[in-house]
Structures are given as structure tokens and as C-alpha cells.
Design an enzyme around this catalytic site. Structure first.
Site, PDB file in Angstrom:
ATOM      1  N   HIS A  17       0.813  -1.222   0.000  1.00 19.42           N
ATOM      2  CA  HIS A  17       0.000   0.000   0.000  1.00 19.42           C
ATOM      3  C   HIS A  17       0.846   1.272   0.000  1.00 19.42           C
ATOM      4  CE1 HIS A  17      -3.461   2.458   0.332  1.00 19.42           C
ATOM      5  NE2 HIS A  17      -4.221   1.641   1.028  1.00 19.42           N
ATOM      6  N   ASP A  27     -10.557  -4.997 -18.890  1.00 21.19           N
ATOM      7  CA  ASP A  27     -10.757  -5.988 -19.955  1.00 21.19           C
ATOM      8  C   ASP A  27      -9.414  -6.349 -20.584  1.00 21.19           C
ATOM      9  OD1 ASP A  27     -11.501  -7.556 -22.075  1.00 21.19           O
ATOM     10  OD2 ASP A  27     -12.755  -6.035 -23.049  1.00 21.19           O
TER      11      ASP A  27
END
EC number: 2.3.1.153
Length: 469
Positions: free
Chosen positions: A174, A411
Site C-alpha cells: 500500500h 478488460d
């Protein structure tokens, strides 16, 4: 080959930026926005794709393409190939560093699973451990170098379910990125894999800026945050890198726009002549889940440990503040740029008849206080860590993700994901909220709880909507 639960590892390889990448050595400072996340090495995203093709097609075509596209993506995201260097001696500050000569790279695991793909991608109850078997366990430290511990930043595991689907599991430290930045990286990789080129990343708003000089420390936050994080960093430095085990189950709840509007109408009716409050998809969704969670805890605790109705409950979240800084930070800034927000209300208020109104108002008030402060978003930032560290864990609920992120737009050329999951919520009292896959302007809520608590939560969540009909 190595077995991870019901997953067979077929290959482990290292992916580097292409040889023609300009940056051979690169070093980035850690900003005060990054420091609060230095102990968290598991920001995890899991994407499931329907893929009804055999194992041979996966190995012969899909994996070579993914390796090539990941390498090309790293040309534009070079720091992710590097590491976080944590100082062993006091007096030094951590930094991000990439070195081609050191062989810095991203670990990519190729795996196969015979688990039930439909079960794993479903919205129903799923054992948390089944999902975590799809992730590579990124080591906390890979080596020491001079006076630094070398900590990896990103790892990827791609698992095929022959003739059923593919799971892409990404783990990030993070400290290098917030969720907005990491989603941009995932989208860039998917874009290059789908189209086979990187020429249009700029027009697709997928080119990052790593310019740390944009972040101005006007309030001495670096020193404050660094000093306050020392005890936390010391505690986490003793943790190992073993695969996690959880006594939790996962479930995904979906709210359509019509259902969100029903919640909004209820709040507006409860509000009456009270002052205007922030009624948005975010505040409504979070407020409803918060009240359901508090009520469900009452159902699973014993009478002896019952809640003091006057004690405070806390709902913690972060907000992107790129556009609120002075000067503003560009939308494509890659790193952490989050303001800490904490809503609070008494237990009695949240479980009462006007609990939803109280929760929504408290969350809206926290947003106003932090993001619309007349003195600036960072004016009281020195209190952020101490404010969060003082919250009792049993009174805490946090959120990750955002309904603004187009998580289902990732995608790779196989269509949009069948499911997008954030498994990091298993590590704490967290939920996630993202855009719905199937309902325009709807949301998906990911919840992780012990089974007995999940049953109570599900009952209250559903009953709440039945009462709105």
C-alpha cells in the site's frame, strides 16, 4: 510442483520492464501520504473472467501475452518493478528504488486449480481461505542491502480453471499506491494486453505521474507521521510471510439504483425539518451497512459482553484529495493521496429507529469536516493517525474501494470480469464498495465476517429492505 491449498503452481517467473526502458536506476522519496501505509503489504485485488478454453490455450497463448503486456506496462510504471527500502538504522527515511542491475522485477505465478469456479466468483457465502489460495504470498522482506531491508512492491498470480475461467490476483504494498492508482495500473496492463500496444495510454488516461515534488509538506507531516508510526512498524516487522488462515466467510451484496433510492427516501422522510445532510450513493450505502453491522454484533455477543449503548461506534474511510491540495495534484498522480475521515455516533443512536439517518448524517459530516475545511484539507492532518489509533477495534468498521472506480472495465481481451473482489478486507474489520457489474449506478458491497456474524448481518440486511417495500 508446489501446492497452495487446491492450487497447483505451474511456473514462477520474474517480469521486468523492456530492455529499451529509459530508467535503468530510479529512486522515489516516500511522502507523508505514503507513511501511514508502510506496514501494509497486502492490498489485494482479485478478478475472475469466464474463459471456456482448455489448459493448453491458456499456457500457449494467454500466458505469453500476459507476460509481454505486463513487461510493456512496467515501462510506464517502472517503480512497481522496484522495492521499498526500509531503513534498519534510525535517522534514515524509507524510499522506493528500482535498479535493473539488481534484477528488480515483479513476481508472476502461473497456476492451475480444480476448484469450483462458479462457487469462487459467486455472491453467496465463500470461505475466505479458498480465495486467498489464488494469491502468491509476497514475502515481507526479500533481502537486506547496506542499511536497508528490501521489501517487494507488487506480485501477480494468474490461475486457470480449465474450460471454465481465469483468476488474476494482484498484491501490492500500500505504500506505493492508493486504490485509485493501483486500479489505473491494472487497467493499463489490461489495455495493453487487449490491444497489443502502449501508444494510446495517454489518450486512455492511463499514463501515470510519479512526480513526488507535487506533494508539498506545508505542515511538517512527514516528521509527525514517521514518529507516530515507529511502534506500528516495529510490531509488523516481526510478522512472517506464511499463507494466511481466516475464520471468515465472504459474501457480496448488490444494491441497484432503485434500492439505493429507497434508502434515500427513507432518510429524507426521517430527516423532516432537520438541517440538510449529504445524501449520496456513498453515504447511503455506507450508512446502511454500518447500522446493519452494529445491530448484527448485538445479535452474536453474549449478554455479559453486551454493548454499552452510550459508547461511540466509528466508521472509518479515506477520500481522494488530489484536487484539494495546494497546488492541486493531477488526477494521474501515482501514489497515495488520501485524507483520513472518521464518522462517529453512539451505539444507541445507530440501533434506534433513526439509526440510518444518524449514520448517513455522521458520514456526511465527516466528509464536510475533512474535505471542505476552510483552512484546507491538510489543516488538521497531524491528528489523523492519533485519531485512528485511538479507536477500539470492537467499535470499528472501515471501508476500502469506491463506487467511483470502474472496476468492471478491466478488460484483458476476454470481456469484462465476471467478478471483481477485494480480498484485503479479510485482514481487518473492513468492507468494500465498488460499482455494480450488472446494475447501472448500482453498487456491490463485499463483507467478510465469521459465519455466525455473517448470518446475523445477512438477516438484518435483508429485513431492512423488506421494511422499505
Amino acid at each position: 510442483m508446489e501446492q497452495i491449498q487446491m492450487v497447483k503452481v505451474l511456473e514462477k517467473c520474474q517480469v521486468t520492464p523492456p530492455s529499451d526502458t529509459t530508467d535503468v536506476e530510479l529512486s522515489l522519496p516516500v511522502t507523508f501520504f505514503d507513511i501511514p501505509w508502510l506496514h501494509l503489504n497486502k492490498m489485494q485485488s482479485l478478478l475472475f473472467y469466464d474463459f471456456p478454453y482448455p489448459r493448453t490455450h491458456f499456457l500457449d497463448t494467454v500466458i505469453p501475452n500476459l507476460k509481454a503486456s505486463l513487461s510493456l506496462t512496467l515501462k510506464h510504471y517502472v517503480p512497481l518493478s522496484g522495492n521499498l527500502l526500509m531503513p534498519i538504522k534510525s535517522g534514515e527515511m524509507p524510499k522506493f528504488q528500482y535498479s535493473r542491475d539488481e534484477g528488480d522485477s515483479i513476481t508472476l505465478i502461473v497456476a492451475e486449480s480444480d476448484q469450483d469456479f462458479d462457487y469462487l466468483k459467486g455472491h453467496q457465502l465463500v470461505d475466505s481461505n479458498d480465495l486467498h489460495g489464488l494469491f502468491y504470498v509476497m514475502p515481507r522482506v526479500i533481502r537486506t542491502m547496506q542499511d536497508y531491508k528490501v521489501i517487494p512492491l507488487v506480485a501477480v498470480q494468474v490461475t486457470v480453471f480449465p474450460n471454465r475461467g481465469i483468476a488474476v490476483a494482484l498484491t501490492a504494498h500500500h505504500s506505493i499506491a492508493d486504490a485509485k492508482s493501483f486500479v489505473m495500473f491494472i487497467n493499463a496492463w489490461a489495455y495493453i494486453n487487449k490491444f497489443g500496444k502502449d501508444a494510446d495510454l495517454l489518450s486512455a488516461n492511463l499514463l501515470p505521474s510519479f512526480d513526488r515534488s507535487i506533494i508539498k509538506d506545508l505542515y511538517g507531516l512527514e516528521e509527525t507521521f514517521w514518529n507516530e508510526m515507529q511502534d506500528v512498524l516495529e510490531m509488523f516487522s516481526r510478522f512472517g510471510s506464511k499463507p494466511p488462515r481466516f475464520n471468515k466467510v465472504r459474501a457480496t451484496y448488490v444494491l441497484s439504483l432503485a434500492e439505493i433510492q429507497k434508502l434515500k427516501n427513507k432518510v429524507l422522510n426521517l430527516r423532516g425539518s432537520e438541517p440538510t445532510i449529504r445524501v449520496t450513493t456513498f453515504t447511503m450505502t455506507c450508512g446502511y451497512v454500518w447500522t446493519c453491522m452494529v445491530k448484527s454484533k448485538d445479535d452474536v455477543v453474549s449478554e455479559e459482553s453486551s454493548n454499552d449503548e452510550n459508547e461511540l461506534e466509528y466508521f472509518s474511510f479515506t477520500a481522494d484529495c488530489r484536487g484539494l491540495l495546494t497546488p492541486p495534484c493531477p488526477p494521474n498522480y501515482f501514489g497515495n493521496c488520501l485524507a483520513s475521515c472518521v464518522a462517529k455516533a453512539t451505539h444507541k443512536e445507530l440501533v434506534g429507529d433513526k439509526g440510518l439517518l444518524v449514520a448517513v448524517a455522521a458520514i456526511g459530516e465527516a466528509i464536510e469536516k475533512r474535505l471542505h475545511n476552510e483552512k484546507g484539507v491538510l489543516a488538521d492532518a497531524k491528528t489523523w493517525l492519533s485519531e485512528s489509533n485511538g479507536i477500539p477495534s470492537k467499535r470499528f468498521l472501515g471501508i476500502t474501494g469506491s463506487p467511483k472506480f470502474d472496476s468492471y472495465g478491466v478488460d484483458f481481451g476476454w470481456g469484462k470480469p465476471a467478478k471483481f473482489d477485494i480480498t484485503s478486507v479479510d485482514y481487518a474489520e473492513l468492507i468494500y464498495v465498488i460499482q455494480s457489474r450488472d446494475f447501472e449506478k448500482g453498487v456491490e458491497i463485499g463483507v467478510s465476517l465469521p459465519k455466525i456474524h455473517m448470518d446475523a448481518f445477512a438477516k438484518i440486511f435483508e429485513e431492512g429492505f423488506c421494511s422499505l417495500s
